[in-house]
Write a protein that holds these residues in place. Structure first.
Motif, PDB file in Angstrom:
ATOM      1  N   ALA A 169       0.811  -1.218   0.000  1.00 58.18           N
ATOM      2  CA  ALA A 169       0.000   0.000   0.000  1.00 58.18           C
ATOM      3  C   ALA A 169       0.846   1.270   0.000  1.00 58.18           C
ATOM      4  CB  ALA A 169      -0.927   0.011   1.218  1.00 58.18           C
ATOM      5  N   ILE A 170       2.141   1.146   0.308  1.00 62.78           N
ATOM      6  CA  ILE A 170       3.043   2.300   0.332  1.00 62.78           C
ATOM      7  C   ILE A 170       3.767   2.373  -1.007  1.00 62.78           C
ATOM      8  CG2 ILE A 170       4.960   3.419   1.537  1.00 62.78           C
ATOM      9  CD1 ILE A 170       4.243   1.645   3.969  1.00 62.78           C
ATOM     10  N   ARG A 171       3.492   3.399  -1.759  1.00 65.29           N
ATOM     11  CA  ARG A 171       3.957   3.474  -3.148  1.00 65.29           C
ATOM     12  C   ARG A 171       5.466   3.314  -3.281  1.00 65.29           C
ATOM     13  NH1 ARG A 171       2.464   8.342  -7.386  1.00 65.29           N
ATOM     14  NH2 ARG A 171       3.382   7.411  -9.234  1.00 65.29           N
ATOM     15  N   CYS A 172       6.234   4.052  -2.484  1.00 63.85           N
ATOM     16  CA  CYS A 172       7.685   3.993  -2.619  1.00 63.85           C
ATOM     17  C   CYS A 172       8.232   2.618  -2.252  1.00 63.85           C
ATOM     18  CB  CYS A 172       8.349   5.082  -1.779  1.00 63.85           C
ATOM     19  SG  CYS A 172       8.041   4.947  -0.003  1.00 63.85           S
ATOM     20  N   VAL A 173       7.534   1.917  -1.356  1.00 62.10           N
ATOM     21  CA  VAL A 173       7.983   0.587  -0.946  1.00 62.10           C
ATOM     22  C   VAL A 173       7.677  -0.442  -2.026  1.00 62.10           C
ATOM     23  CG1 VAL A 173       7.664  -1.275   0.730  1.00 62.10           C
ATOM     24  CG2 VAL A 173       7.818   1.090   1.507  1.00 62.10           C
ATOM     25  N   ARG A 174       6.452  -0.419  -2.560  1.00 64.10           N
ATOM     26  CA  ARG A 174       6.108  -1.437  -3.557  1.00 64.10           C
ATOM     27  C   ARG A 174       6.922  -1.268  -4.841  1.00 64.10           C
ATOM     28  NH1 ARG A 174       1.054   1.438  -3.929  1.00 64.10           N
ATOM     29  NH2 ARG A 174       0.916   2.621  -5.874  1.00 64.10           N
ATOM     30  N   ARG A 175       7.472  -0.073  -5.064  1.00 60.12           N
ATOM     31  CA  ARG A 175       8.311   0.147  -6.238  1.00 60.12           C
ATOM     32  C   ARG A 175       9.797  -0.063  -5.944  1.00 60.12           C
ATOM     33  NH1 ARG A 175       6.170   5.278  -9.765  1.00 60.12           N
ATOM     34  NH2 ARG A 175       4.138   4.411 -10.336  1.00 60.12           N
ATOM     35  N   SER A 176      10.124  -0.377  -4.711  1.00 59.24           N
ATOM     36  CA  SER A 176      11.529  -0.474  -4.313  1.00 59.24           C
ATOM     37  C   SER A 176      12.151  -1.779  -4.765  1.00 59.24           C
ATOM     38  CB  SER A 176      11.659  -0.352  -2.790  1.00 59.24           C
ATOM     39  OG  SER A 176      11.113  -1.486  -2.150  1.00 59.24           O
ATOM     40  N   ARG A 177      13.451  -1.729  -4.963  1.00 56.42           N
ATOM     41  CA  ARG A 177      14.212  -2.928  -5.332  1.00 56.42           C
ATOM     42  C   ARG A 177      14.097  -3.990  -4.248  1.00 56.42           C
ATOM     43  NH1 ARG A 177      17.250  -5.064  -9.716  1.00 56.42           N
ATOM     44  NH2 ARG A 177      17.702  -2.919 -10.310  1.00 56.42           N
ATOM     45  N   GLU A 178      14.075  -3.556  -2.986  1.00 52.94           N
ATOM     46  CA  GLU A 178      14.011  -4.509  -1.873  1.00 52.94           C
ATOM     47  C   GLU A 178      12.728  -5.340  -1.925  1.00 52.94           C
ATOM     48  OE1 GLU A 178      16.604  -1.060  -0.637  1.00 52.94           O
ATOM     49  OE2 GLU A 178      14.647  -1.289  -1.606  1.00 52.94           O
ATOM     50  N   PHE A 179      11.607  -4.686  -2.124  1.00 54.14           N
ATOM     51  CA  PHE A 179      10.320  -5.378  -2.146  1.00 54.14           C
ATOM     52  C   PHE A 179      10.201  -6.278  -3.369  1.00 54.14           C
ATOM     53  CE2 PHE A 179       5.659  -5.489  -2.942  1.00 54.14           C
ATOM     54  CZ  PHE A 179       5.255  -6.037  -1.728  1.00 54.14           C
ATOM     55  N   ILE A 180      10.596  -5.763  -4.525  1.00 54.51           N
ATOM     56  CA  ILE A 180      10.518  -6.555  -5.762  1.00 54.51           C
ATOM     57  C   ILE A 180      11.446  -7.757  -5.692  1.00 54.51           C
ATOM     58  CG2 ILE A 180      10.950  -6.491  -8.247  1.00 54.51           C
ATOM     59  CD1 ILE A 180      10.133  -3.495  -8.131  1.00 54.51           C
ATOM     60  N   ASP A 181      12.651  -7.559  -5.158  1.00 56.66           N
ATOM     61  CA  ASP A 181      13.592  -8.681  -5.034  1.00 56.66           C
ATOM     62  C   ASP A 181      13.070  -9.764  -4.103  1.00 56.66           C
ATOM     63  OD1 ASP A 181      15.400  -7.675  -6.807  1.00 56.66           O
ATOM     64  OD2 ASP A 181      16.892  -7.054  -5.328  1.00 56.66           O
ATOM     65  N   PHE A 182      12.427  -9.368  -3.022  1.00 51.31           N
ATOM     66  CA  PHE A 182      11.874 -10.358  -2.087  1.00 51.31           C
ATOM     67  C   PHE A 182      10.899 -11.290  -2.803  1.00 51.31           C
ATOM     68  CE2 PHE A 182       8.201 -11.435   0.611  1.00 51.31           C
ATOM     69  CZ  PHE A 182       8.813 -12.251   1.545  1.00 51.31           C
ATOM     70  N   LEU A 183      10.127 -10.743  -3.730  1.00 51.70           N
ATOM     71  CA  LEU A 183       9.081 -11.515  -4.392  1.00 51.70           C
ATOM     72  C   LEU A 183       9.550 -12.230  -5.658  1.00 51.70           C
ATOM     73  CD1 LEU A 183       6.173  -8.950  -4.023  1.00 51.70           C
ATOM     74  CD2 LEU A 183       6.444 -11.083  -2.748  1.00 51.70           C
ATOM     75  N   THR A 184      10.703 -11.857  -6.191  1.00 43.58           N
ATOM     76  CA  THR A 184      11.117 -12.449  -7.469  1.00 43.58           C
ATOM     77  C   THR A 184      12.545 -12.996  -7.505  1.00 43.58           C
ATOM     78  OG1 THR A 184      11.851 -10.274  -8.306  1.00 43.58           O
ATOM     79  CG2 THR A 184       9.561 -10.923  -8.757  1.00 43.58           C
ATOM     80  N   ARG A 185      13.438 -12.459  -6.668  1.00 41.69           N
ATOM     81  CA  ARG A 185      14.855 -12.809  -6.809  1.00 41.69           C
ATOM     82  C   ARG A 185      15.162 -14.295  -6.597  1.00 41.69           C
ATOM     83  NH1 ARG A 185      19.251  -9.698  -7.380  1.00 41.69           N
ATOM     84  NH2 ARG A 185      21.279 -10.630  -6.926  1.00 41.69           N
ATOM     85  N   PRO A 186      14.602 -14.971  -5.601  1.00 42.59           N
ATOM     86  CA  PRO A 186      14.926 -16.401  -5.448  1.00 42.59           C
ATOM     87  C   PRO A 186      14.594 -17.222  -6.689  1.00 42.59           C
ATOM     88  CG  PRO A 186      13.894 -15.568  -3.454  1.00 42.59           C
ATOM     89  CD  PRO A 186      13.763 -14.485  -4.484  1.00 42.59           C
ATOM     90  N   GLU A 187      13.446 -16.950  -7.303  1.00 41.12           N
ATOM     91  CA  GLU A 187      13.062 -17.681  -8.506  1.00 41.12           C
ATOM     92  C   GLU A 187      13.948 -17.309  -9.693  1.00 41.12           C
ATOM     93  OE1 GLU A 187      10.154 -18.206  -5.581  1.00 41.12           O
ATOM     94  OE2 GLU A 187      10.928 -16.303  -6.352  1.00 41.12           O
ATOM     95  N   LEU A 188      14.298 -16.025  -9.803  1.00 41.33           N
ATOM     96  CA  LEU A 188      15.175 -15.597 -10.891  1.00 41.33           C
ATOM     97  C   LEU A 188      16.575 -16.180 -10.731  1.00 41.33           C
ATOM     98  CD1 LEU A 188      14.034 -11.880 -11.262  1.00 41.33           C
ATOM     99  CD2 LEU A 188      13.755 -13.701 -12.954  1.00 41.33           C
ATOM    100  N   ARG A 189      17.061 -16.239  -9.503  1.00 45.50           N
ATOM    101  CA  ARG A 189      18.371 -16.867  -9.273  1.00 45.50           C
ATOM    102  C   ARG A 189      18.351 -18.329  -9.677  1.00 45.50           C
ATOM    103  NH1 ARG A 189      21.097 -16.304  -3.630  1.00 45.50           N
ATOM    104  NH2 ARG A 189      22.657 -17.429  -4.821  1.00 45.50           N
ATOM    105  N   GLU A 190      17.257 -19.011  -9.356  1.00 41.09           N
ATOM    106  CA  GLU A 190      17.133 -20.417  -9.757  1.00 41.09           C
ATOM    107  C   GLU A 190      17.134 -20.554 -11.278  1.00 41.09           C
ATOM    108  OE1 GLU A 190      14.009 -24.194  -9.401  1.00 41.09           O
ATOM    109  OE2 GLU A 190      13.502 -22.262  -8.497  1.00 41.09           O
TER     110      GLU A 190
END
Length: 315
Positions: A169-190
């Motif tokens: 719900a916080i715009r700057c957070v949902r657009r942040s690298r930290e938030f996006i990486d949490f949701l996608t980085r493990p799968e992308l690394r795999e």
């Protein structure tokens, strides 16, 4: 000194301006101001303010179109299940996160597995970047005992659902690298690890699952999707599926629109020229773009697309 709320102040906006500012604050506190039309739009040609003779139905249809035009992609987070996993030296709870797009049927819902330590790393990284913005967002505390009790697991399922909802719900957070990486980085690394190992079918399977979520999370910055799309191109190309590879490359080029300086731009064009030639497509226009870009930005060393891809998501 003149007050900002006083008519004599240079920053005084009048009753209408104060009302719009208050509305923005309320919407921002609720989550996002993406759906709010700019004040100048309210009197623009074609708006209800300039067509006082519009019928109720016409007004409703107008605002439906306006709402659809301003709406950002909205995601719903659920913690669908939780399971206890035991390894040789550790025992932990794995939470299954389901992410779907609201407002329409979502045929590409994302299903992710994350454990408490993953959420904890996210919280620590967000505190470094957005401490003030997330100060009111509750994070489930770690307990020394009872972490595997059914009541505790159920409580944390609800807590993590609310935690993700509040962050998104916080715009700057949902657009942040930290938030996006949490949701996608493990799968992308795999996926990239499988690609480096030559396991193209497995890499392709993971990429096809994670890319729709990445697209929903990054409408503000399409270039973030380019490495994954280029990996998709390479997988299809090495599996001798040139049509699918070319389609993935077109999507990547679209994400790089007007960004000739991006490190993937020239290697991607080079790969697309070869694919277009092999497929009997118009490769001349792609070659012209490639030559023009190389003339504008001459460099002594240009990495191939594969050389760039194998360096992604190593850590």
């Amino acid at each position: 000194m003149a007050s900002y709320e006083h008519p004599g102040s240079p920053d005084w906006r009048g009753p209408r301006g104060q009302h719009m500012a208050g509305t923005r604050q309320e919407i921002s506190a609720a989550g996002s101001d993406d759906d709010l039309p700019e004040p100048e739009d309210l009197g623009a040609p074609g708006s209800p303010g300039s067509h006082s003779s519009m019928t109720t139905r016409e007004l409703q249809e107008y605002w439906q179109r306006e709402k659809g035009g301003h709406r950002h992609v909205k995601l719903l987070f659920e913690i669908a299940s939780a399971r206890i996993e035991e390894r040789k030296v550790s025992k932990f709870v794995m939470y299954q996160i389901v992410i779907i797009q609201t407002g329409s049927f979502d045929s590409h819902k994302a299903v992710l597995d994350r454990r408490y330590s993953d959420f904890e790393r996210l919280q620590k990284s967000l505190l470094k970047a957005f401490r003030e913005e997330i100060e009111d967002v509750a994070f489930p505390k770690k307990h020394l005992l009872g972490n595997f009790r059914e009541e505790m697991v159920s409580e944390r399922k609800l807590a993590f659902k609310e935690y993700l909802r509040a962050l998104y719900a916080i715009r700057c957070v949902r657009r942040s690298r930290e938030f996006i990486d949490f949701l996608t980085r493990p799968e992308l690394r795999e996926a990239f690890g499988c690609l480096r190992a030559g396991q193209y079918p497995r890499a392709l399977d993971v990429l096809v699952r994670v890319l729709p979520l990445q697209e929903k999370l990054t409408p503000h910055c399409p270039a973030l999707r380019v490495p994954a799309l280029c990996a998709l191109l390479l997988c299809h190309r090495d599996l001798e599926r040139p049509l699918e590879a070319f389609a993935a490359g077109e999507r990547a080029l679209h994400c790089l629109h007007a960004r000739e300086g991006h490190r993937y731009y020239v290697p991607l064009l080079d790969a697309m020229v070869s694919l277009a030639y092999a497929l009997g497509k118009d490769f001349a226009s792609l070659k012209a773009r490639l030559d023009e870009s190389q003339l504008r930005r001459p460099t002594s060393r240009v990495f191939s697309l594969k050389e760039l891809i194998v360096r992604e998501y190593l850590y």
